[in-house]
Motif scaffolding. Structure first.
Motif, PDB file in Angstrom:
ATOM      1  N   SER A   1       0.864  -1.184   0.000  1.00 48.18           N
ATOM      2  CA  SER A   1       0.000   0.000   0.000  1.00 48.18           C
ATOM      3  C   SER A   1       0.898   1.230   0.000  1.00 48.18           C
ATOM      4  N   VAL A   2       0.270   2.400  -0.183  1.00 49.29           N
ATOM      5  CA  VAL A   2       0.997   3.671  -0.161  1.00 49.29           C
ATOM      6  C   VAL A   2       0.271   4.626   0.767  1.00 49.29           C
ATOM      7  N   GLY A   3       0.991   5.135   1.797  1.00 47.01           N
ATOM      8  CA  GLY A   3       0.351   6.079   2.697  1.00 47.01           C
ATOM      9  C   GLY A   3       1.289   6.499   3.814  1.00 47.01           C
ATOM     10  N   VAL A   4       0.823   7.523   4.568  1.00 48.50           N
ATOM     11  CA  VAL A   4       1.601   8.048   5.695  1.00 48.50           C
ATOM     12  C   VAL A   4       0.730   7.975   6.955  1.00 48.50           C
TER      13      VAL A   4
ATOM     14  N   LEU B   1       2.541   7.360  -6.849  1.00 50.43           N
ATOM     15  CA  LEU B   1       3.174   6.200  -6.219  1.00 50.43           C
ATOM     16  C   LEU B   1       2.275   4.956  -6.284  1.00 50.43           C
ATOM     17  N   ALA B   2       0.971   5.186  -6.294  1.00 55.77           N
ATOM     18  CA  ALA B   2       0.022   4.062  -6.314  1.00 55.77           C
ATOM     19  C   ALA B   2      -0.040   3.376  -7.675  1.00 55.77           C
ATOM     20  N   GLN B   3       0.641   3.934  -8.668  1.00 54.04           N
ATOM     21  CA  GLN B   3       0.647   3.289  -9.997  1.00 54.04           C
ATOM     22  C   GLN B   3       1.496   2.021 -10.011  1.00 54.04           C
ATOM     23  N   HIS B   4       2.339   1.859  -9.011  1.00 51.03           N
ATOM     24  CA  HIS B   4       3.160   0.638  -8.919  1.00 51.03           C
ATOM     25  C   HIS B   4       2.242  -0.597  -9.001  1.00 51.03           C
ATOM     26  N   PRO B   5       2.609  -1.596  -9.815  1.00 52.72           N
ATOM     27  CA  PRO B   5       1.688  -2.721 -10.051  1.00 52.72           C
ATOM     28  C   PRO B   5       1.323  -3.537  -8.809  1.00 52.72           C
ATOM     29  N   LYS B   6       2.138  -3.512  -7.757  1.00 53.24           N
ATOM     30  CA  LYS B   6       1.788  -4.291  -6.562  1.00 53.24           C
ATOM     31  C   LYS B   6       1.038  -3.473  -5.508  1.00 53.24           C
TER      32      LYS B   6
ATOM     33  N   ALA C   1      -3.764  -0.592  -2.325  1.00 57.94           N
ATOM     34  CA  ALA C   1      -4.555   0.179  -1.361  1.00 57.94           C
ATOM     35  C   ALA C   1      -3.847   1.490  -1.018  1.00 57.94           C
ATOM     36  N   ILE C   2      -4.629   2.416  -0.465  1.00 58.31           N
ATOM     37  CA  ILE C   2      -4.107   3.695   0.019  1.00 58.31           C
ATOM     38  C   ILE C   2      -4.156   3.675   1.546  1.00 58.31           C
ATOM     39  N   GLY C   3      -3.031   3.895   2.193  1.00 60.07           N
ATOM     40  CA  GLY C   3      -2.964   3.906   3.653  1.00 60.07           C
ATOM     41  C   GLY C   3      -1.657   3.277   4.125  1.00 60.07           C
TER      42      GLY C   3
ATOM     43  N   PRO D   1      -9.036   0.974  -2.568  1.00 57.83           N
ATOM     44  CA  PRO D   1      -9.610   1.034  -1.217  1.00 57.83           C
ATOM     45  C   PRO D   1      -8.635   1.631  -0.196  1.00 57.83           C
ATOM     46  N   LEU D   2      -9.218   2.112   0.899  1.00 50.87           N
ATOM     47  CA  LEU D   2      -8.455   2.758   1.974  1.00 50.87           C
ATOM     48  C   LEU D   2      -8.183   1.782   3.120  1.00 50.87           C
TER      49      LEU D   2
END
Ligand code: NI
Length: 263
Positions: free
Chosen positions: A59-62, A80-85, A88-90, A127-128
């Protein structure tokens, strides 16, 4: 088979013995895990593990507890969320537990950061992963204001009473339970474990923290999500396999992934 919907295997203590951690997952029939980002500084280690292992997602988030972390913009999270793996966001959300002398008014930076993540979820249709501690009303209010339910997601390491779970479920969210559910004093969490609709339930370790009984107090790892799953199956008076199958199905459906054969 079980899936660990939330772990931090890029953290010290797990990353340095990753081959063993992955082997122990296999031994415990834990087929997949989601390695969750807590800041942009350590995101490369999350992406690296996910890139090198088919069964690990990212996932990608802070995290709301990381005040000093570099503040992400919506555009940066989306990029950053374009990375294929990345699925989720968070993790994002609110945490008023560690105020450390600050007032809730002074936590506006957390609320702004949370809104940024929800907007990135909209833009990416991912999803978050939401963390909420001592802040349920504000968390649910911001989710509603920003229409977090459009993408949905998961309330991770859920420790709030059933009334809060119900309000999150109404907003199209899933509930994920960690090893806390196995702690004797966690009666609220056990109540939630019995009441969440089976098609909205996920399980997680949040490792390296919060090892379930019988490993309480020891370092946690994704393999132990099997103990979380079995404990919840007992609480719900259903077979372990049925609980495992349902939570695995829910994971792949929520994150828009093709379920593996046998799930
Ligand atoms: Ni976490």
């Amino acid at each position: 088979m079980f899936v660990d919907s939330h772990c931090h295997i890029n953290f010290e203590g797990l990353a340095d013995r990753l081959p063993q951690v992955l082997e122990r997952m296999r031994e415990h029939a834990v087929t997949h895990a989601l390695c969750v980002s807590v800041d942009l500084e350590t995101l490369p280690s999350v992406l690296d593990i996910a890139t090198r292992h088919d069964n690990i997602y990212a996932s990608v988030g802070v995290h709301p507890d990381h005040q000093d972390a570099r503040e992400p913009s919506v555009a940066e999270l989306v990029e950053l969320a374009q990375h294929p793996k990345v699925i989720a966001i968070g993790e994002t959300g609110l945490d008023y537990y560690r105020l450390e002398g600050r007032t809730i008014d002074e936590m506006e930076w957390q609320r702004e950061r949370f809104r940024t993540h929800i907007r990135a979820a909209h833009a990416t249709k991912k999803p978050l992963i939401i963390h909420t501690r001592a802040s349920a009303d504000d968390t649910l209010r911001i989710m509603a204001e920003e229409r977090a339910g459009d993408t949905g997601g998961v309330m991770h390491c859920f420790t709030e009473p059933w009334a809060v779970a119900e309000r999150a479920l109404e907003q199209n969210f899933h509930i994920s339970l960690s090893g806390i559910v196995t702690f004797k004093s966690a009666v609220d969490v056990q109540d939630v474990a019995r009441r969440v609709p089976l098609d909205r339930l996920l399980i997680e370790t949040d490792s390296p923290y919060l090892a379930p009984v019988p490993y309480r107090g020891k370092p946690n790892e994704p393999a132990y999500v099997s103990y979380v799953g079995r404990f919840i199956a007992q609480q719900r008076e259903m077979p372990d396999e049925a609980l495992a199958a349902a939570t695995t199905r829910n994971f792949f459906r929520l994150f828009g992934l093709q379920a593996p054969v046998g799930a």
